[in-house]
Design an enzyme around this catalytic site. Structure first.
Site, short mmCIF file in Angstrom:
data_model
loop_
_atom_site.label_atom_id
_atom_site.label_comp_id
_atom_site.label_asym_id
_atom_site.label_seq_id
_atom_site.Cartn_x
_atom_site.Cartn_y
_atom_site.Cartn_z
N ARG A 117 -94.51 -71.76 74.00
CA ARG A 117 -94.70 -70.32 73.74
C ARG A 117 -96.04 -69.78 74.22
NH1 ARG A 117 -92.03 -71.70 68.85
NH2 ARG A 117 -89.85 -71.08 69.01
N LYS A 139 -99.76 -60.90 86.20
CA LYS A 139 -98.34 -61.00 86.56
C LYS A 139 -98.03 -62.44 86.93
CE LYS A 139 -96.97 -56.43 88.15
NZ LYS A 139 -96.46 -55.65 89.29
N GLU A 181 -103.45 -56.49 101.82
CA GLU A 181 -103.68 -55.96 100.47
C GLU A 181 -105.03 -55.22 100.42
OE1 GLU A 181 -101.45 -55.95 98.10
OE2 GLU A 181 -100.11 -57.63 98.52
N LYS A 216 -108.77 -53.12 91.24
CA LYS A 216 -107.63 -53.67 90.50
C LYS A 216 -107.95 -53.72 89.01
CE LYS A 216 -103.81 -56.61 90.30
NZ LYS A 216 -102.90 -57.54 90.92
N GLU A 226 -97.76 -51.89 83.49
CA GLU A 226 -97.16 -51.12 84.59
C GLU A 226 -96.20 -50.04 84.11
OE1 GLU A 226 -96.53 -53.29 88.46
OE2 GLU A 226 -94.54 -52.45 88.25
N ARG A 230 -100.45 -48.19 87.03
CA ARG A 230 -100.48 -49.49 87.72
C ARG A 230 -99.51 -49.50 88.91
NH1 ARG A 230 -100.89 -55.65 85.23
NH2 ARG A 230 -100.76 -56.68 87.24
N ASN A 234 -98.41 -50.54 94.01
CA ASN A 234 -97.22 -50.78 94.84
C ASN A 234 -97.27 -50.00 96.15
OD1 ASN A 234 -96.12 -52.49 92.95
ND2 ASN A 234 -95.04 -50.86 91.88
N HIS A 237 -95.51 -51.24 99.15
CA HIS A 237 -94.70 -52.38 98.74
C HIS A 237 -93.20 -52.10 98.69
CE1 HIS A 237 -98.48 -54.32 98.00
NE2 HIS A 237 -97.90 -55.42 97.52
N HIS A 241 -91.47 -54.77 100.81
CA HIS A 241 -90.53 -55.77 100.29
C HIS A 241 -89.24 -55.78 101.10
CE1 HIS A 241 -92.50 -55.98 96.10
NE2 HIS A 241 -92.77 -57.06 96.77
N HIS A 253 -95.99 -61.68 103.34
CA HIS A 253 -96.12 -60.54 102.43
C HIS A 253 -97.15 -59.52 102.91
CE1 HIS A 253 -95.99 -58.36 98.67
NE2 HIS A 253 -97.31 -58.43 98.62
ZN ZN Z 1 -98.60 -57.42 97.34
#
Ligand code: ZN
Ligand code: ADP
Length: 345
Positions: A117, A139, A181, A216, A226, A230, A234, A237, A241, A253
């Site tokens: 946990r 994340k 990025e 960030k 998010e 936040r 993206n 992105h 993606h 990426h």
């Molecule tokens: Zn990224």
């Protein structure tokens, strides 16, 4: 060394400096029962030994090495790691140390957040992308056959230790990936960072890495889970993606994100959501840093993928629009509207 605080529900610091891996004992609590270093085979060969040397007088250290690459970020590897931990009788007082790039960080974070946990973990990012982006903010994820990052949690590390000396061994193609990025942060913040990126990027430029982490930090501290701002992270992105997916992940990426930033700037300009000048500034910035901006897919192909994007919210999608350098905004639009925006030539 610079200390950048992250003000999440469980606050922690990012330590950014040189030769930190050889001095990990300065950053890590001495009361753990043991620690497990999780790393990939490339990073293991270069950095594990130093890491172990700096900690093994504190508590027993174990090591788990997995084959490098995104294909290891899956549930099988997750099970192998947690079984290994159980065999070593790791408990809730044990520590996980994620030593490596984004893949290592995501996978180790997911293990840490679920083993018994949740146990403490520390991120030691060794790739540029992990330093400026994925190691900060909590994340964690593994991929499934249904998509990238399909299983994951929000789980903050106890500390992030960025030893910029590690970038000296990072292959150039991965430097460029991190740069994708960095350009994102540059467009989000504008100002000084935009000026600094008018020169070619060099890994020794600690200031640029530090600026990205601070941006960030600010965004994540204001919206850890998010729910709103936040989502600005993206930028590029949504399309990025899709391009990654359409390339069957042959395109990495950061490079896909660069194309995604170009695409959203182009669409924003054509729909009068930003000026031609802003579009040109973004395009020039990406070109200057050597990104290939060709998109070998039709807008219809990209649109079809977006409809299945996990971030979709019913019939609507949130898009990050670069209104200006240093001023991006989130808009919620329907798929019909998006389709019209994309096919308008
Ligand atoms: Zn990224
Ligand atoms: P990301 O780009 O998300 O960080 P990875 O975690 O897969 O992706 O890292 C990219 C590649 O770079 C991997 O093959 C990894 O083994 C390698 N790598 C990471 N950090 C270093 C480093 N400091 N020196 C050499 N290779 C590294």
């Amino acid at each position: 060394m610079e200390i950048i605080p992250i003000k999440c529900s469980v606050p922690y610091n990012v330590y950014l400096g040189e030769n930190l891996i050889s001095n990990l004992n300065l950053f890590i609590d001495k009361n753990y029962s043991c620690a497990l270093i999780i790393t990939d085979d490339n990073v293991d060969k270069i950095y594990s030994e130093n890491c172990i040397q700096s900690l093994n007088h504190l508590f027993p250290i174990y090591k788990y090495v997995f084959p490098h690459g995104e294909s290891s970020k899956n549930i099988n590897e997750y099970i192998k790691i947690t079984n290994f931990m159980a065999e070593k009788s790791m408990d809730r007082k044990s520590l996980i140390i994620a030593l490596g790039g984004g893949v290592t960080g995501d996978l180790s974070g997911f293990v840490s957040s679920t083993y018994m946990r949740g146990i403490d973990f520390i991120q030691i990012p060794t790739s540029l992308l992990a330093m400026v982006d994925s190691s900060v903010g909590g994340k964690t994820a593994v991929d499934t056959p249904f998509g990238k990052n399909m299983l994951g949690t929000f789980y903050q590390p106890k500390a992030v230790i960025c030893d910029i000396n590690t970038l000296s061994t990072l292959p150039n193609e991965y430097i460029n990936d991190g740069l994708g990025e960095i350009v994102k942060y540059c467009i989000l913040s504008g100002g000084e960072l935009f000026r600094k990126l008018s020169k070619p990027f060099n890994c020794n430029n600690k200031e640029i890495i530090s600026d990205c982490i601070k941006i960030k930090s600010e965004i994540v501290s204001s919206d850890e889970f998010e729910e709103g701002t936040r989502q600005l992270l993206n930028l590029g992105h949504t399309f990025g993606h899709c391009i990654e997916l359409l390339s069957d992940f042959k395109l990495s990426h950061g490079k896909a994100v660069a194309k995604g930033i170009y695409l959203i700037a182009d669409i924003s300009y054509k729909n009068k959501l930003c000026s031609e000048e802003v579009f040109r500034e973004i395009k020039n910035l990406l070109n200057f840093h050597g990104f290939n901006l060709q998109i070998p897919y039709t807008y219809q192909e990209i649109f079809d993928i977006i409809k299945h994007d996990k971030k979709k919210n019913g019939e609507f999608i949130n898009l990050v629009i670069p209104e200006n350098i240093g001023k991006c905004k989130i808009i919620k639009i329907s798929f019909n509207e998006l389709h019209q925006m994309m096919i308008q030539e």
